[in-house]
Design an enzyme around this catalytic site. Sequence first.
Site, PDB file in Angstrom:
ATOM      1  N   HIS A   1       1.020  -1.058   0.103  1.00  0.00           N
ATOM      2  CA  HIS A   1      -0.233   0.191  -0.150  1.00  0.00           C
ATOM      3  C   HIS A   1       0.773   1.535  -0.427  1.00  0.00           C
ATOM      4  O   HIS A   1       0.554   2.436  -1.096  1.00  0.00           O
ATOM      5  CB  HIS A   1      -0.872   0.235   1.038  1.00  0.00           C
ATOM      6  N   GLU A   2       1.792   1.533   0.312  1.00  0.00           N
ATOM      7  CA  GLU A   2       2.871   2.635   0.602  1.00  0.00           C
ATOM      8  C   GLU A   2       3.619   2.679  -0.412  1.00  0.00           C
ATOM      9  O   GLU A   2       3.725   3.698  -0.599  1.00  0.00           O
ATOM     10  CB  GLU A   2       3.190   2.501   2.299  1.00  0.00           C
TER      11      GLU A   2
ATOM     12  N   HIS B   1       1.722   4.696  -3.057  1.00  0.00           N
ATOM     13  CA  HIS B   1       1.292   6.161  -2.831  1.00  0.00           C
ATOM     14  C   HIS B   1       2.887   6.274  -3.803  1.00  0.00           C
ATOM     15  O   HIS B   1       2.081   7.884  -4.470  1.00  0.00           O
ATOM     16  CB  HIS B   1       1.920   5.824  -1.352  1.00  0.00           C
TER      17      HIS B   1
ATOM     18  N   GLU C   1      -5.883   6.797  -1.316  1.00  0.00           N
ATOM     19  CA  GLU C   1      -6.412   5.249  -0.471  1.00  0.00           C
ATOM     20  C   GLU C   1      -7.182   4.102  -1.370  1.00  0.00           C
ATOM     21  O   GLU C   1      -6.271   3.479  -0.976  1.00  0.00           O
ATOM     22  CB  GLU C   1      -6.839   5.621   1.285  1.00  0.00           C
TER      23      GLU C   1
END
Length: 274
Positions: A146-147, A150, A204
Site C-alpha cells: 500500500h505504501e 503511494h 487511499e
Amino acid sequence: MNRLMNRLMKTTLLSLGILSLNACVSQSTKSGDVGIERKQLLLVSEQEMMQGGAQAYAGVLNEAKQNKQLNTDPVLTKRVRAIADRLIPQTAIFRPDAPKWNWEVNVLKSDELNAWCMPGGKIAFYTGIIEKLQLTDAEIAAIMGHEMAHALREHSRERASNQMVQNLGLVALGALAGVEEKYLGAAALAMQVTLTLPNSRTHEIEADRMGVELAARAGYDPYAAVTLWEKMQKQSGGGQPMEFLSTHPAHENRIKDLNVYAKRVYPLYLQTKK
C-alpha cells in the site's frame, strides 16, 4: 478603462494557465490487473519530489539514530527488509523504472501504528504497528505494498500539484471578482472539502488496490489486507470519523473493496505457488 484592461489581462493569463495545466494531465503508472486508469495533474517535477523525499528521509533517519530509535531490533529489521526485497521487483508491473529506484527500508522504534513510503521508495515501518497488531509477513506485505503504491502512483506529487492549482484559483478569484480577503478563507475551506478530501480518499483506494496486486505477485496472500484492516478496525474501537469527513475510507467500505480486489488478484498469488 484601466481597471477593465487589468481584468481582461488577468483573465487571459488565467486562461493560458488553464491550458498549460491541461498539458500536464497524465497517468503516472500502468493500470495493472487492478485497473488503475485515473488521469492525474502533475505540475511539480518528478525529480524535485524525489530529491525532496530523499532529503526528508535522511533527516528522519538521522533524528531516529540520535534518539537510538533506528533499527534497534536486527531480527525485525531483517524480516521487514526481506519482505521488501520480494515486493520491489513487482513494482515493474506499474512502473518499469521503479525496481531501479534507490529503495531504502528502515524500522523505527515507536508505539505509533504507522508506516510510510516517501517519493522515490524511502520506506519506514514503526515497531508499534507490527507488535501491537501482531502482524504476519503477509499483513506486513499488505501495508508495505500500500505504501509503495503511494510512491509509484506519485500521490505526493499530485497533491502538491493540486495545491498549486488551488492557490492559483484563489488568487484569480480575488483578482477577477474583487473578493475581499476574509471571503477567500471560506473559499479555501470549500476547495479543501470539495477537492482535497475526495482526492485523498481516492489515493487511499488506489494504494489499497495496487498494494494487494504487489503482494499477490510477490507470493503473499492478498486477503491478508482484509485481516489487516479488520485488526485496524478492532484497534480503533469504532472511533473513526464518518467517511465524508475523513481523508481515509471508512473501515467497513475499505474491507469490502479489499475483498473484491483480493479476489481479483488471487490467481496471481496462486501462480507463485506452482
